[in-house]
Design an enzyme around this catalytic site. Structure first.
Site, PDB file in Angstrom:
ATOM      1  N   LYS A 259     -79.314  -1.190 -43.366  1.00 59.98           N
ATOM      2  CA  LYS A 259     -78.996   0.207 -43.654  1.00 59.98           C
ATOM      3  C   LYS A 259     -80.268   1.048 -43.741  1.00 59.98           C
ATOM      4  CE  LYS A 259     -74.779  -1.195 -46.026  1.00 59.98           C
ATOM      5  NZ  LYS A 259     -74.135  -1.551 -47.289  1.00 59.98           N
TER       6      LYS A 259
ATOM      7  N   ASP B 182     -69.673   5.455 -49.107  1.00 63.09           N
ATOM      8  CA  ASP B 182     -68.886   4.268 -48.747  1.00 63.09           C
ATOM      9  C   ASP B 182     -67.403   4.612 -48.612  1.00 63.09           C
ATOM     10  OD1 ASP B 182     -70.138   1.894 -48.110  1.00 63.09           O
ATOM     11  OD2 ASP B 182     -70.454   1.275 -50.188  1.00 63.09           O
TER      12      ASP B 182
ATOM     13  N   GLN C 171     -74.398  -1.574 -53.512  1.00 62.67           N
ATOM     14  CA  GLN C 171     -74.160  -2.718 -52.640  1.00 62.67           C
ATOM     15  C   GLN C 171     -73.285  -3.758 -53.347  1.00 62.67           C
ATOM     16  OE1 GLN C 171     -75.140  -2.993 -49.375  1.00 62.67           O
ATOM     17  NE2 GLN C 171     -73.888  -4.836 -49.334  1.00 62.67           N
TER      18      GLN C 171
END
Length: 278
Positions: A48, A115, A92
């Site tokens: 990422k 997200d 995460q």
């Protein structure tokens, strides 16, 4: 349906959008919090970070110890919620067992939830409002659009019911006028249902779940799986070699859905940053 081709095209567009935002004194920034030392999580975070750097998005990674308290983690998130220079916040997953994942995800400002996991974003998506949409389902919809796969009136079968992929992709297809059937580990006579699918989305996490006898001739198959093999390489939830000659379109693993997921993370970050444009 090669996702890497579309992903590269979209990333070039994002790169141009980043430059335009910078001209308006907005410097898109994504902050990722990683808790502990999970090797897979660290790999995903590096991917990422690298993707952000290539398109000009500022990437910040905050590494926190495995034994951090839930309250301390929430405090870190709240600081980011209030920081107007941070446009995207991502925690995460997975989290250590002593931390309540639902509580953490709900604590992120839904307008910075790149997200797309916050219940407010899921709810907005559910009723067709503008929302930050989970990255993998959004990437799948972009792929279907790019390859001109008709969804209106088609029977879409989703195998898998996770909150990250299965449930949202089914809702997005429904929003695009598909008739949607959900299947999962408790579904009886799975093959009888998957053989009816004009569009088959497979997200089980189990290698080669779907074989040639499980699909309809001329169907479109989207394989979300990625099982890493001991001797190297990765395979999907669909037996690609067995199925490819029978269907009209199929995403390979790798180079299929995977590249689109991180690309949509970049897309969501730019979407948030654009609201800060003067």
């Amino acid at each position: 349906m090669y996702g890497n081709l579309l992903a590269n095209q979209i990333r070039e567009e994002i790169k141009a959008e980043v430059e335009a935002l910078k001209q308006s004194s907005v410097h898109p920034k994504l902050t990722v919090l990683i808790i502990g030392h999970n090797p897979a999580s660290k790999t995903y975070v590096r991917m990422k970070q690298k993707a952000c750097e290539k398109v000009g998005i500022v990437s910040q990674v905050i590494e926190l110890e495995e034994d951090i308290s839930e309250e301390e983690l929430l405090y870190q998130i709240e600081k980011l919620n209030k920081d107007t220079n941070v446009h995207g916040i991502l925690v995460q997953l997975p989290l250590p067992n002593h931390i309540n994942e639902d509580r953490v995800l709900e604590f992120i400002n839904p307008n910075k939830d790149v997200d797309g996991f916050h219940p407010i974003n899921i709810g907005r998506m559910q009723i067709g409002q503008d929302a930050l949409i989970p990255c993998t389902p959004l990437g799948i919809m972009k792929l279907l659009e790019f390859y001109r796969v008709e969804t209106k009136g088609k029977h879409a079968v989703v195998v898998g019911r996770s909150n990250i992929v299965g449930k949202p992709i089914g809702q997005l297809l429904l929003n695009q006028d598909a008739t949607v059937t959900y299947c999962h580990s408790k579904t009886e006579n799975l093959s009888d249902i998957t053989k009816q699918a004009d569009i088959l989305i497979v997200a089980t996490g189990k290698a080669n779940t779907i074989q040639a006898g499980d699909v309809k001739v001329g169907a479109t198959i989207v394989d979300v799986g990625n099982t890493f093999l001991e001797h190297g390489g990765v395979i999907g939830d669909v037996d690609f070699e067995a199925v490819k000659e029978k269907v009209e379109r199929i995403t390979p693993v790798p180079k299929g859905v995977g590249p689109m997921t991180i690309t949509m993370l970049l897309h969501n970050t730019i979407k948030v940053a654009s609201h800060f444009k003067q």
